[in-house]
Write an enzyme that holds these catalytic residues in place. Structure first.
Site: not given
Ligand SMILES: Nc1ncnc2c1ncn2[C@@H]1O[C@H](COP(=O)(O)OP(=O)(O)O)[C@@H](O)[C@H]1O
Ligand SMILES: [Mg+2]
Length: 802
Positions: A356-357, A361-362, A680, A723
């Site tokens: 995902g982008p 939260g990954k 697209s 999108k």
């Molecule tokens: N669904 C969610 N609930 C709570 N916090 C979130 C959620 N999604 C992202 N975050 C917060 O946003 C920030 C960025 O997330 P991150 O895990 O680093 O993203 P990614 O790894 O996908 O780029 C982190 O502090 C994360 O805890």
């Molecule tokens: Mg990350």
């Protein structure tokens, strides 16, 4: 060889027995005379013609030798100098004149008087004598070279003489021979015979010296080496003592550590072997550093230490919910996955991959999994990893070699069962240094990873208890073999209400704490959060949102420090710019004026959905189609296809059929630094061209996405939800989509769907109807060419500027 005994002659002379030396004719010798009889003989000689007969004693220890205890052949010498010393001894310098044979010795008045017979030879020099002399001179030169105690220069000048008698005697005098050997030479009266004999003696002596020399240098080398080592070892010991380091105890300690590290048997053996090698090495040497580092690494990776796993699924669910808002489906999949892992011993292909982008939260999900299962968490970024060695390390033979990232991370984890996040697996590349994905495959394969071999450690390491989790922005760049190993979980961007909730429930709390504030110091109104989302961020995830919240918190923290702990800031939509400066994004694009040749497209990129404007301008020219803005091949082809469609529709657009012959078209997709690709944008480009040619403006409050065929059909696209989210973020609430994507609406959250007005198009004609501000001109004539009869290959068709 002709020598002739000329004549014999007898002489009466005072005689002096000498010790430890044989005096030859032509030889100058100094010695000290002490014996009374000798001093008497000397005085007698000095009183007469200074001539004296010198003969060597058999045994040097006898003080008063009888005639029978003295060699019969001696030398008649001339006394050159004599000096009476205070102790009664006399120092003399004598010069040998000729050899003589003692016929009789009689004791007279306290000294011996000798009757000596001399023999004189004349030599008729011939080639044989010459040859013999050359041989002897040559050999003597060699001898002098080998024999260090002789001065080469003087010796060589001494032997440059024609007289064999003189030559042989000078050589004989200077050879390092025993008294017996010298006496033997003295007793040969015939010079030619002497020449031969001296030659033979020299041969033997040279041979002896050569052997000596080779033995000597060998012995010397060995001595030097042993001495040097001994010396260095002593020195090192002294230094170690100075430093207070008992070398013994250090090795003992290492040994203890190895014994208790819990290594598998063969690893332990290898470590002990290395230790033994280390002990034998000089402590300060480069090789010992290498060896020590290696042992340190072997001891640093966890061999038996494990986190105690939490297997309670309900508790895991609670942890996941505590850390993340929403993501219901993802959390469910994670919990299922954890359950299966507990039931199946070696789950196949079982690594989670979050796609995902950014900022959705990954990474934080991965950390949550670690927390929920009681494991440690480590993360390794594969972005830009292109070398197999980064994963698997370099062999120890390289200077400065280190283990690869896998082992380094295991060291960091300190336990053998951490959650191990492989971040950005889609950004891994490959080049001549080997394919890192092949190494990664091995790491992830449960059939192989219990015996992972790092090039540096060079022992098998068990990775089978590691919980691998991968993340990626897009799936299509991950090698298929790797994809097969992974259980893909897709995370999409968040809608605005979701972002608001995430901010309220998580981000604000987190950032407030990080800035050292409490809820008494700061509060955000809901409008302020929406304002942050709309005016200061434009993203699929919440990363920038979190950063902006952090910025506000830090500004407030400064105030608290300045004004006291009671300070409180109410963050509202109105005062946001006091904290963050002017807004980065304008509220909406929908209010902008519609323009000719400018269309809002929608794209799906690694950072989620985004809007992508397309501009087309028309100028007089010769039918050239120029494309700019870093467009990939697929996008260029889309533009060609769009152009073909437009040409087939010329009359509908109110254009003459050969309009393109007198025009140049320039298609530009701004934000040129970002490479763009994918089909697209087809209908977007076609709409922009149609607008530019027909001079009818395109609605600014509408966005579109769809692939176009040569015949003007609209084909489905991917990333629908992303999108639509992007359009919504940009404040555009009307979107044209391919008809075939209608079925995918199920994946779009209800609140987003109901906020949007969606148009589904099957043909390009329908797209133009939705998008153009005015109606197309009346049809003047029906198309004479069937649609699609033109292809980019048609002669005269515009070609892309590549
Ligand atoms: N669904 C969610 N609930 C709570 N916090 C979130 C959620 N999604 C992202 N975050 C917060 O946003 C920030 C960025 O997330 P991150 O895990 O680093 O993203 P990614 O790894 O996908 O780029 C982190 O502090 C994360 O805890
Ligand atoms: Mg990350």
């Amino acid at each position: 060889m002709t020598t002739a005994k000329d004549k014999f002659e007898s002489k009466k002379l005072p005689m002096m027995p000498i010790r430890d030396v044989v005096i030859f004719p032509f030889m100058m010798t100094p010695f000290v005379v002490g014996r009374e009889s000798s001093v008497r003989a000397l005085e007698e000689a000095l009183a007469a013609d200074k001539k004296i007969f010198l003969a060597t004693q058999h045994d040097a220890s006898i003080d008063e030798p009888k005639a029978s205890e003295i060699y019969q052949v001696g030398t008649i010498a001339n006394i050159v100098q004599s000096l009476k010393l205070p102790d009664g001894n006399v120092k003399v310098l004598v010069e040998g004149i000729e050899r003589g044979k003692l016929l009789q010795a009689t004791d007279t008045e306290g000294y011996l008087e000798a009757t000596v017979r001399v023999a004189r030879y004349t030599i008729e020099s011939g080639p044989a004598v010459q040859q013999s002399m050359q041989r002897v001179t040559g050999l003597f030169e060699q001898y002098v070279k080998l024999c260090q105690s002789l001065n080469y220069e003087t010796m060589i000048s001494a032997v440059k003489m024609e007289d064999p008698a003189k030559l042989t005697d000078i050589i004989a005098a200077n050879l390092q021979l025993s008294i017996e050997e010298k006496q033997e030479l003295l007793e040969i009266f015939d010079p030619v015979e002497r020449l031969t004999r001296i030659g033979d003696v020299l041969d033997i002596e040279i041979e002896k010296l050569n052997v000596d020399r080779s033995i000597q240098s060998r012995v010397k080398r060995q001595m030097e080496k042993a001495q040097k080592e001994y010396y260095l070892n002593e020195k090192i010991k002294a230094i170690q003592k100075e430093l207070g380091r008992g070398e013994k105890s250090e090795f003992d300690e290492l040994k203890k550590k190895i014994e208790s590290a819990g290594m598998p048997k063969d690893v332990k053996e290898k470590a002990l072997q290395e230790l033994k090698k280390l002990e034998a090495m000089p402590p300060m040497s480069a090789e010992s550093t290498v060896s020590r580092n290696y042992l340190d690494w072997l001891l640093a990776v966890p061999w038996k230490k494990k986190s105690k796993e939490i297997r309670n699924i309900t508790r895991a669910e609670k942890t996941l919910n505590e850390d993340h808002y929403g993501l219901e489906k993802i959390k469910e999949r994670i919990l299922e996955f954890l359950a299966v892992r507990q039931l199946v011993k070696n789950p196949k292909g079982s690594i989670l991959c979050f796609v995902g982008p950014p900022g959705v939260g990954k990474t934080s999900l991965g950390m949550s999994i670690a927390k929920a299962t009681g494991r440690k968490f480590v993360r390794m970024s594969l972005g830009g990893v292109r070398d197999e060695a980064e994963i698997r390390g370099h062999r120890r033979t390289y200077i400065g070699a280190l283990p690869g990232q896998i082992i380094q991370m295991m060291k960091k984890a300190g336990t053998k069962n951490p959650v191990f996040m492989l971040d950005e697996v889609d950004k891994m590349s490959m080049d001549f240094r080997g394919d890192p994905s092949a190494a990664l495959l091995e790491v992830l394969d449960p059939e192989q990873n219990y015996m992972f071999v790092d090039h540096y450690l060079d022992v098998e390491y068990d990775l089978s208890q590691v919980f691998f989790v991968a993340t990626a922005n897009v799936l299509h760049t991950i090698p298929p073999a790797l994809q097969d190993r992974m259980e893909v979980l897709r995370l999409h961007g968040y809608t605005e209400p979701e972002k608001v909730e995430i901010a309220k429930q998580f981000l604000i709390r987190k950032q407030t704490e990080q800035a050292g504030l409490s809820s008494k110091n700061i509060s955000f109104s809901e409008d302020a959060i929406t304002g942050l989302i709309r005016a200061y961020t434009r993203e699929a995830g919440v990363r920038n949102l979190e950063r902006e919240i952090g910025n506000v918190c830090r500004k407030v923290a400064r105030k608290v420090v300045k004004e006291g702990a009671a300070y409180h800031a109410d963050i509202t939509a109105e005062n946001l710019d006091d904290f963050l400066g002017v807004a980065k994004f304008r509220d909406t694009m929908a209010h902008e004026k519609s323009e000719v040749g400018l269309v809002t497209g929608l794209a799906w990129t690694e950072v989620g959905g985004s809007i992508l404007s397309t501009e087309v301008t028309v100028v007089d020219g010769k039918g050239k189609l120029t494309l700019t803005g870093k467009l990939g091949d697929v996008m260029q082809e889309s533009a060609q296809a769009a152009m073909s469609y437009i040409r087939s529709r010329a009359n509908r657009l109110g254009l003459s059929r050969d309009f393109y012959r007198s025009l140049d078209l320039h298609v530009h997709v701004p934000e040129g630094a970002i490479p763009k690709d994918g089909p697209s944008a087809g209908i977007t480009i076609a709409t922009a061209i149609a607008s530019a040619l027909s001079k009818i403006p395109v609605r600014r409050d509408i966005a579109m996405t769809g692939e176009i065929t040569l015949r003007g059909k609209v084909l489905p696209i991917g990333g629908l939800k992303e999108k639509l989210l992007a359009a919504h973020r940009a404040g555009i609430f009307e979107v044209i989509l391919p008809k075939d994507n209608e079925k995918d609406l199920a994946e779009v959250p209800e609140n987003l769907r109901s906020a949007m007005k969606l148009h589904f198009a099957e043909t390009m004609d329908q797209v133009l109807q939705f998008a153009l501000e005015g109606p197309l001109p009346e049809i003047i004539e029906t198309p004479t060419q069937p649609i699609g009869a033109l292809t980019p290959d048609t002669p005269g068709a515009p070609t892309a500027h590549q």
